[in-house]
Design a protein around this motif. Structure first.
Motif, PDB file in Angstrom:
ATOM      1  N   UNK A  50       0.850  -1.189   0.000  1.00  0.00           N
ATOM      2  CA  UNK A  50       0.000   0.000   0.000  1.00  0.00           C
ATOM      3  C   UNK A  50       0.887   1.240   0.000  1.00  0.00           C
ATOM      4  N   UNK A  51       0.704   2.085  -0.995  1.00  0.00           N
ATOM      5  CA  UNK A  51       1.370   3.381  -1.036  1.00  0.00           C
ATOM      6  C   UNK A  51       0.286   4.438  -0.869  1.00  0.00           C
ATOM      7  N   UNK A  52       0.292   5.098   0.276  1.00  0.00           N
ATOM      8  CA  UNK A  52      -0.820   5.950   0.676  1.00  0.00           C
ATOM      9  C   UNK A  52      -0.350   7.395   0.781  1.00  0.00           C
ATOM     10  N   UNK A  53      -1.190   8.328   0.367  1.00  0.00           N
ATOM     11  CA  UNK A  53      -0.787   9.730   0.381  1.00  0.00           C
ATOM     12  C   UNK A  53      -1.183  10.418   1.681  1.00  0.00           C
ATOM     13  N   UNK A  54      -0.639  11.623   1.843  1.00  0.00           N
ATOM     14  CA  UNK A  54      -0.946  12.443   3.007  1.00  0.00           C
ATOM     15  C   UNK A  54      -2.389  12.924   2.952  1.00  0.00           C
ATOM     16  N   UNK A  55      -2.869  13.458   4.070  1.00  0.00           N
ATOM     17  CA  UNK A  55      -4.225  13.978   4.127  1.00  0.00           C
ATOM     18  C   UNK A  55      -5.230  12.891   4.458  1.00  0.00           C
ATOM     19  N   UNK A  56      -6.462  13.077   3.995  1.00  0.00           N
ATOM     20  CA  UNK A  56      -7.534  12.172   4.371  1.00  0.00           C
ATOM     21  C   UNK A  56      -7.330  10.715   3.953  1.00  0.00           C
ATOM     22  N   UNK A  57      -6.771  10.416   2.767  1.00  0.00           N
ATOM     23  CA  UNK A  57      -6.556   8.999   2.448  1.00  0.00           C
ATOM     24  C   UNK A  57      -5.751   8.276   3.520  1.00  0.00           C
ATOM     25  N   UNK A  58      -4.720   8.935   4.022  1.00  0.00           N
ATOM     26  CA  UNK A  58      -3.927   8.312   5.076  1.00  0.00           C
ATOM     27  C   UNK A  58      -4.702   8.160   6.363  1.00  0.00           C
ATOM     28  N   UNK A  59      -5.516   9.143   6.699  1.00  0.00           N
ATOM     29  CA  UNK A  59      -6.294   9.064   7.942  1.00  0.00           C
ATOM     30  C   UNK A  59      -7.307   7.932   7.872  1.00  0.00           C
ATOM     31  N   UNK A  60      -7.975   7.780   6.735  1.00  0.00           N
ATOM     32  CA  UNK A  60      -8.960   6.699   6.622  1.00  0.00           C
ATOM     33  C   UNK A  60      -8.305   5.328   6.718  1.00  0.00           C
ATOM     34  N   UNK A  61      -7.026   5.224   6.385  1.00  0.00           N
ATOM     35  CA  UNK A  61      -6.370   3.911   6.475  1.00  0.00           C
ATOM     36  C   UNK A  61      -6.059   3.513   7.912  1.00  0.00           C
ATOM     37  N   UNK A  62      -6.397   4.343   8.893  1.00  0.00           N
ATOM     38  CA  UNK A  62      -6.330   3.883  10.282  1.00  0.00           C
ATOM     39  C   UNK A  62      -7.213   2.653  10.494  1.00  0.00           C
ATOM     40  N   UNK A  63      -8.273   2.528   9.690  1.00  0.00           N
ATOM     41  CA  UNK A  63      -9.175   1.385   9.847  1.00  0.00           C
ATOM     42  C   UNK A  63      -8.980   0.356   8.730  1.00  0.00           C
ATOM     43  N   UNK A  64      -7.894   0.460   7.990  1.00  0.00           N
ATOM     44  CA  UNK A  64      -7.592  -0.512   6.944  1.00  0.00           C
ATOM     45  C   UNK A  64      -7.237  -1.858   7.575  1.00  0.00           C
ATOM     46  N   UNK A  65      -7.924  -2.935   7.213  1.00  0.00           N
ATOM     47  CA  UNK A  65      -7.574  -4.259   7.762  1.00  0.00           C
ATOM     48  C   UNK A  65      -6.315  -4.818   7.100  1.00  0.00           C
ATOM     49  N   UNK A  66      -5.170  -4.375   7.592  1.00  0.00           N
ATOM     50  CA  UNK A  66      -3.879  -4.739   7.008  1.00  0.00           C
ATOM     51  C   UNK A  66      -3.498  -6.156   7.431  1.00  0.00           C
ATOM     52  N   UNK A  67      -2.993  -6.927   6.485  1.00  0.00           N
ATOM     53  CA  UNK A  67      -2.616  -8.317   6.762  1.00  0.00           C
ATOM     54  C   UNK A  67      -1.114  -8.432   7.036  1.00  0.00           C
ATOM     55  N   UNK A  68      -0.705  -9.584   7.561  1.00  0.00           N
ATOM     56  CA  UNK A  68       0.640  -9.764   8.103  1.00  0.00           C
ATOM     57  C   UNK A  68       1.738  -9.479   7.094  1.00  0.00           C
ATOM     58  N   UNK A  69       1.621  -9.989   5.879  1.00  0.00           N
ATOM     59  CA  UNK A  69       2.702  -9.876   4.896  1.00  0.00           C
ATOM     60  C   UNK A  69       2.542  -8.698   3.945  1.00  0.00           C
ATOM     61  N   UNK A  70       1.584  -7.824   4.241  1.00  0.00           N
ATOM     62  CA  UNK A  70       1.422  -6.632   3.423  1.00  0.00           C
ATOM     63  C   UNK A  70       2.337  -5.518   3.941  1.00  0.00           C
ATOM     64  N   UNK A  71       2.666  -4.589   3.057  1.00  0.00           N
ATOM     65  CA  UNK A  71       3.552  -3.480   3.420  1.00  0.00           C
ATOM     66  C   UNK A  71       2.796  -2.177   3.232  1.00  0.00           C
ATOM     67  N   UNK A  72       2.952  -1.279   4.206  1.00  0.00           N
ATOM     68  CA  UNK A  72       2.224  -0.013   4.216  1.00  0.00           C
ATOM     69  C   UNK A  72       3.230   1.118   4.333  1.00  0.00           C
ATOM     70  N   UNK A  73       3.097   2.139   3.488  1.00  0.00           N
ATOM     71  CA  UNK A  73       3.944   3.327   3.628  1.00  0.00           C
ATOM     72  C   UNK A  73       3.148   4.578   3.307  1.00  0.00           C
TER      73      UNK A  73
END
Length: 552
Positions: free
Chosen positions: A388-411
């Motif tokens: 997951x490549x996420x931008x600043x602002x609201x998209x990043x804030x909404x990803x607080x509730x993203x159900x991220x899985x163990x082998x996924x990468x978030x930045x």
């Protein structure tokens, strides 16, 4: 020993360090480096449409791989265009080598074209900045640049070359030597014993992990420690993915815009064990968060220990090594009844929180869509090892509730909040690890700042999926204006015309479509997965759903 030009040395050194791609924009001053890169088959140059995107791409590589990403620019405006992206890497501790090429020695700091003092420009946003103007200095200073970028708290280093030095001849050691220590420091054992005892004695402990745990690779050790003593775990925004976010004892991220669940767990705890977390402003709502009096902290940067909360008991050391030490010391320990009851209390709170803030938006068929529905859909369908490549602002804030899985990468850019990150970062991630599905989650405001990189993605042949949360505004700032000044006052500088992002993608030989419902999004995502090029899904979301109303 090997002999060649300084530019040839630079290209060979980068390749030896595992650098596959250099991102930037060509200019007259760095042409010799580009020529040296073009003569090799183990490293390539990718031209972006703006130097800021090159810095973001390099930042992404540092985050994803731990190998410094490299960006390159010419003197003056080329260098200044890098600075925002470099600042993001600096604030989020991402190793990057920033290369600029200046004018000839005799012309520097005179009235030459594009004249600029690069060192002065970069000094406040890098770990170190150095000018190389003599061939005998190149090898030593390049060794030092990589060492500084990777040692302690990682970050960007700036190396400036005079144009003429790049053409001069030098000799260098071409053996594949390691020039740096493994950077694994065990903290003071006596203080770690205090940590051990406090872990046993606390009735309502919580572990709060940050980006340092991710950089150290301490996720498994942290989870094992939490399991050993029934301790709930939360993360910082920058620490998302530092531990397995799907583990039952992980209760999500906490930040200025974090979940009420995580904030309440911290507020009700009696001791917080801060692991690889600097307790900076974004994490603690600018130090206004309700924190327990007992704070124990482990960090690789000694300057962070107790910096913001005097009285903190701190250990300077590598997070992974220190956590493993605690595990070894606690191998026969069991949680107390109070700790078991505390963890169950946290589970009960999560059940109530989920039913109120998460469940109503899962599979919600409203049109336009709730942003909560979009991120939950992505969490359900993307590949198990996606990036997951996420931008600043609201998209990043909404990803607080993203159900991220163990082998996924978030930045995501956190500390600097630099917009326009996610698209060039996604391009770099896909080039670096083409076997992984890469999702770019971006707002229409940030996409407007990086739109030219759609062409870069097509030219670089990266089939990424770009999901645009489109509220036709700088949504975060518009919502803040509404909160502070009321809905009846006109908004200033935040509204856009409705433009067709999918048509723009198609204009540069990519593909895409606009959707406004969950069913349309599901069908579009299936088509995106089958595409051989970038596929942009422009998702119309409800603009009235504000992150400032504490929606989760």
């Amino acid at each position: 020993m090997k002999k060649g030009t300084v530019a040839q040395f630079v290209a060979e050194y980068l390749a030896k360090e595992g650098v596959k791609y250099v991102y930037g924009i060509p200019g007259g001053q760095p042409l010799n480096i580009l020529d040296a890169i073009s003569d090799r088959d183990d490293i390539d140059f990718i031209a972006t449409r703006h130097e800021n995107a090159a810095a973001h791409a390099a930042d992404a590589i540092g985050r994803l791989t731990g190998i410094p990403g490299v960006c390159l620019a010419t003197t003056g405006p080329g260098a200044t265009n890098l600075i925002t992206g470099v600042g993001g890497a600096f604030q989020d501790s991402s190793p990057v080598i920033v290369i600029t090429a200046n004018n000839n020695r005799k012309d520097m700091l005179h009235d030459d074209a594009q004249n600029a003092d690069h060192k002065a420009l970069f000094d406040s946003l890098v770990k170190w900045s150095v000018l190389i103007s003599h061939p005998d200095h190149a090898e030593k200073l390049f060794n030092e640049a990589f060492n500084i970028a990777l040692s302690g708290n990682p970050g960007p280093v700036h190396v400036d070359f005079t144009r003429d030095v790049l053409t001069e001849t030098m000799t260098w050691n071409d053996e594949n030597k390691a020039y740096r220590s493994p950077n694994r420091i065990l903290g003071d054992v006596e203080t770690l014993q205090e940590f051990k005892q406090k872990l046993l004695d606390s009735e309502r402990p919580v572990i709060w992990v940050g980006n340092g745990a991710k950089l150290s690779g301490a996720g498994e050790e942290v989870i094992k420690l939490a399991e050993q003593l029934s301790i709930p775990v939360i993360t910082t925004f920058n620490g998302i993915g530092a531990v397995d976010m799907s583990h039952q004892q992980v209760f999500g991220p906490l930040s200025r815009s974090g979940s009420m669940l995580a904030a309440e767990i911290i507020a009700e705890s009696d001791t917080v064990f801060v692991i690889g977390n600097s307790l900076n402003g974004p994490s603690t709502s600018r130090w206004t968060m309700n924190m327990p009096k007992e704070i124990y902290q482990i960090d690789i940067d000694p300057n962070m220990l107790g910096r913001h909360y005097p009285g903190t008991r701190g250990v300077w050391g590598d997070v992974k090594i220190c956590t493993q030490y605690l595990l070894d010391q606690l191998k026969d320990a069991e949680p107390s009844n109070q700790q078991k009851q505390w963890l169950q209390h946290c589970y009960d709170k999560r059940t109530v929180w989920t039913e109120k803030y998460i469940t109503p938006f899962r599979n919600n068929d409203s049109s336009p869509m709730y942003p909560q529905t979009v991120v939950q859909f992505l969490g359900d369908v993307v590949a198990e090892d996606a990036v997951y490549s996420v931008d600043a602002g609201n998209p990043g804030i909404w990803t607080h509730i993203l159900p991220l899985k163990k082998n996924q990468f978030y930045m995501k850019p956190v500390g600097f909040g630099n917009m326009a990150f996610s698209l060039p970062a996604a391009i770099a991630a896909k080039k670096e690890q083409p076997h992984r599905e890469v999702i770019c989650l971006v707002g229409d405001g940030s996409l407007g700042m990086s739109l030219g990189e759609l062409e870069t993605a097509v030219r670089a042949k990266v089939p990424i999926i770009v999901v645009v949360l489109n509220d036709q505004a700088y949504g975060n700032i518009k919502q803040e204006q509404t909160r502070d000044y009321g809905p009846e006052k006109p908004h200033i500088g935040v509204d856009f015309v409705d433009w067709d992002f999918a048509a723009v993608a198609k204009a540069v030989k990519a593909d895409g479509e606009r959707v406004s419902s969950l069913m349309e999004l599901k069908e579009a995502f299936d088509r995106a997965r089958k595409s051989s090029t970038l596929y942009l899904i422009d998702v119309l979301i409800k603009p009235e759903v504000s992150v400032w109303t504490k929606p989760f």
